[in-house]
Scaffold this motif. Structure first.
Motif, PDB file in Angstrom:
ATOM      1  N   LEU A  86       0.843  -1.204   0.000  1.00 50.41           N
ATOM      2  CA  LEU A  86       0.000   0.000   0.000  1.00 50.41           C
ATOM      3  C   LEU A  86       0.877   1.254   0.000  1.00 50.41           C
ATOM      4  N   LEU A  87       0.648   2.101  -1.001  1.00 51.88           N
ATOM      5  CA  LEU A  87       1.345   3.385  -1.088  1.00 51.88           C
ATOM      6  C   LEU A  87       0.354   4.483  -0.735  1.00 51.88           C
ATOM      7  N   ILE A  88       0.736   5.320   0.241  1.00 48.26           N
ATOM      8  CA  ILE A  88      -0.099   6.465   0.619  1.00 48.26           C
ATOM      9  C   ILE A  88       0.681   7.742   0.323  1.00 48.26           C
ATOM     10  N   ILE A  89       0.078   8.596  -0.485  1.00 55.60           N
ATOM     11  CA  ILE A  89       0.695   9.880  -0.841  1.00 55.60           C
ATOM     12  C   ILE A  89      -0.167  10.984  -0.246  1.00 55.60           C
ATOM     13  N   TYR A  90       0.474  11.908   0.466  1.00 56.44           N
ATOM     14  CA  TYR A  90      -0.285  13.022   1.052  1.00 56.44           C
ATOM     15  C   TYR A  90       0.240  14.347   0.530  1.00 56.44           C
ATOM     16  N   ILE A 117       3.010  -0.177   4.784  1.00 57.12           N
ATOM     17  CA  ILE A 117       2.786   0.852   3.763  1.00 57.12           C
ATOM     18  C   ILE A 117       4.091   1.566   3.390  1.00 57.12           C
ATOM     19  N   ALA A 118       3.984   2.395   2.348  1.00 55.66           N
ATOM     20  CA  ALA A 118       5.009   3.398   2.046  1.00 55.66           C
ATOM     21  C   ALA A 118       4.288   4.739   2.123  1.00 55.66           C
ATOM     22  N   LEU A 119       4.743   5.589   3.004  1.00 53.53           N
ATOM     23  CA  LEU A 119       4.118   6.899   3.221  1.00 53.53           C
ATOM     24  C   LEU A 119       4.987   7.960   2.557  1.00 53.53           C
ATOM     25  N   VAL A 120       4.403   8.682   1.600  1.00 53.44           N
ATOM     26  CA  VAL A 120       5.177   9.605   0.754  1.00 53.44           C
ATOM     27  C   VAL A 120       4.531  10.982   0.736  1.00 53.44           C
ATOM     28  N   SER A 121       5.347  12.017   0.826  1.00 54.56           N
ATOM     29  CA  SER A 121       4.838  13.386   0.691  1.00 54.56           C
ATOM     30  C   SER A 121       4.776  13.748  -0.792  1.00 54.56           C
ATOM     31  N   SER A 122       3.858  14.635  -1.145  1.00 56.87           N
ATOM     32  CA  SER A 122       3.749  15.059  -2.547  1.00 56.87           C
ATOM     33  C   SER A 122       5.012  15.785  -2.980  1.00 56.87           C
ATOM     34  N   GLU A 123       5.668  16.478  -2.051  1.00 53.21           N
ATOM     35  CA  GLU A 123       6.909  17.191  -2.381  1.00 53.21           C
ATOM     36  C   GLU A 123       8.014  16.205  -2.742  1.00 53.21           C
ATOM     37  N   SER A 124       8.143  15.138  -1.979  1.00 55.54           N
ATOM     38  CA  SER A 124       9.139  14.107  -2.257  1.00 55.54           C
ATOM     39  C   SER A 124       8.857  13.440  -3.605  1.00 55.54           C
ATOM     40  N   LEU A 125       7.590  13.210  -3.876  1.00 56.01           N
ATOM     41  CA  LEU A 125       7.193  12.563  -5.137  1.00 56.01           C
ATOM     42  C   LEU A 125       7.501  13.453  -6.333  1.00 56.01           C
ATOM     43  N   ILE A 142      -3.293   5.194  -2.347  1.00 54.68           N
ATOM     44  CA  ILE A 142      -4.255   6.193  -1.861  1.00 54.68           C
ATOM     45  C   ILE A 142      -3.572   7.555  -1.932  1.00 54.68           C
ATOM     46  N   VAL A 143      -4.253   8.507  -2.572  1.00 51.43           N
ATOM     47  CA  VAL A 143      -3.709   9.862  -2.703  1.00 51.43           C
ATOM     48  C   VAL A 143      -4.622  10.822  -1.952  1.00 51.43           C
ATOM     49  N   PHE A 144      -4.047  11.523  -0.972  1.00 54.35           N
ATOM     50  CA  PHE A 144      -4.789  12.530  -0.212  1.00 54.35           C
ATOM     51  C   PHE A 144      -4.387  13.921  -0.688  1.00 54.35           C
ATOM     52  N   GLY A 145      -5.325  14.624  -1.309  1.00 54.24           N
ATOM     53  CA  GLY A 145      -5.058  15.992  -1.750  1.00 54.24           C
ATOM     54  C   GLY A 145      -4.504  16.057  -3.163  1.00 54.24           C
ATOM     55  N   GLU A 166      -2.920  -3.719 -13.006  1.00 55.78           N
ATOM     56  CA  GLU A 166      -3.138  -4.522 -11.785  1.00 55.78           C
ATOM     57  C   GLU A 166      -3.162  -3.659 -10.523  1.00 55.78           C
ATOM     58  N   ARG A 167      -3.113  -2.363 -10.709  1.00 54.27           N
ATOM     59  CA  ARG A 167      -3.030  -1.439  -9.568  1.00 54.27           C
ATOM     60  C   ARG A 167      -4.339  -0.690  -9.378  1.00 54.27           C
ATOM     61  N   GLU A 168      -4.716  -0.513  -8.104  1.00 56.09           N
ATOM     62  CA  GLU A 168      -5.928   0.239  -7.790  1.00 56.09           C
ATOM     63  C   GLU A 168      -5.573   1.567  -7.126  1.00 56.09           C
ATOM     64  N   PHE A 169      -6.302   2.601  -7.504  1.00 59.27           N
ATOM     65  CA  PHE A 169      -6.064   3.948  -6.986  1.00 59.27           C
ATOM     66  C   PHE A 169      -7.323   4.480  -6.312  1.00 59.27           C
ATOM     67  N   LEU A 170      -7.081   5.227  -5.248  1.00 61.40           N
ATOM     68  CA  LEU A 170      -8.170   5.920  -4.567  1.00 61.40           C
ATOM     69  C   LEU A 170      -7.702   7.348  -4.283  1.00 61.40           C
ATOM     70  N   PHE A 171      -8.438   8.314  -4.811  1.00 61.40           N
ATOM     71  CA  PHE A 171      -8.113   9.726  -4.593  1.00 61.40           C
ATOM     72  C   PHE A 171      -9.122  10.307  -3.614  1.00 61.40           C
ATOM     73  N   ALA A 172      -8.612  11.070  -2.651  1.00 61.20           N
ATOM     74  CA  ALA A 172      -9.472  11.672  -1.630  1.00 61.20           C
ATOM     75  C   ALA A 172      -9.020  13.101  -1.346  1.00 61.20           C
ATOM     76  N   ASP A 173      -9.814  13.796  -0.548  1.00 59.50           N
ATOM     77  CA  ASP A 173      -9.455  15.160  -0.143  1.00 59.50           C
ATOM     78  C   ASP A 173      -8.161  15.146   0.666  1.00 59.50           C
TER      79      ASP A 173
END
Length: 200
Positions: A86-90, A117-125, A142-145, A166-173
């Motif tokens: 699970l990759l989480i991007i904020y 998980i892998a927790l990643v900031s949008s700036e790092s990405l 999962i992408v937050f913001g 094969e990858r699923e994405f979920l975009f949220a606020d």
């Protein structure tokens, strides 16, 4: 001015005393040497200035190119061990403590922890290699913001599951907005249950 040039201006005949002639010749010789030295020094200064500014300009150019290369090819910085894929991007550079705590409560509710998980900031990405997400090879993202990355183009609507290969994405606020709004919290929880196949 030499003696031949001088006689063009004088109408009367010029008589020189031998001792004075030696002084004049010596003065002319010294003048020529001095002028030659000045020109050499000026040439040296100009060439030194040119080469040093060129070196400085080349140095700056190389530094800029190196910085651009490093930024473009930087490895993705993340927290966690991504054991469950699970990759989480904020959005942003880092999470405030209360928002971080909120995120880990959400993860706990779906039976995930930091090692999963892998927790990643949008700036790092944004400064990582273009294929950095593929290198991590997450099953779910999962992408937050808002983020500045090609995967942002997959976002058709928040709180909908998008399948790409094969990858699923979920975009949220943004996490801050969800933290402050009960309706968004319920909306997120509802879609997370579907996303992770949770029956509660």
């Amino acid at each position: 001015m030499d003696l031949n040039s001088l006689k063009l201006f004088l109408e009367e005949e010029l008589v020189l005393i031998p001792s004075e002639l030696k002084e004049i010749q010596l003065a002319q010789k010294l003048k020529k040497q001095f002028e030659g030295q000045e020109e050499d020094e000026e040439d040296n200064i100009i060439s030194e200035m040119g080469s040093s500014s060129q070196v400085a300009s080349n140095g700056n150019l190389m530094e800029q190119e190196e910085r651009a290369y490093l930024e473009k090819n930087q490895k993705l910085q993340y927290e966690g061990e991504i054991e469950k894929g699970l990759l989480i991007i904020y959005q942003g550079k880092q999470l405030d403590n209360n928002i971080r705590e909120f995120l880990f409560k959400i993860l706990g509710a779906i039976s995930f922890s930091l090692k999963d998980i892998a927790l990643v900031s949008s700036e790092s990405l944004s400064i990582a290699q273009d294929n950095s997400i593929e290198q991590l090879d997450p099953h779910k993202v999962i992408v937050f913001g808002k983020i500045n990355h090609t995967i942002a183009g997959l976002n058709t609507a928040f709180y909908e599951i998008i399948t790409e290969g094969e990858r699923e994405f979920l975009f949220a606020d943004d996490l801050v907005a969800i933290f402050e709004d009960e309706t968004l919290k319920r909306k997120l929880w509802k879609i997370l249950q579907v996303f992770f196949n949770i029956n509660k």
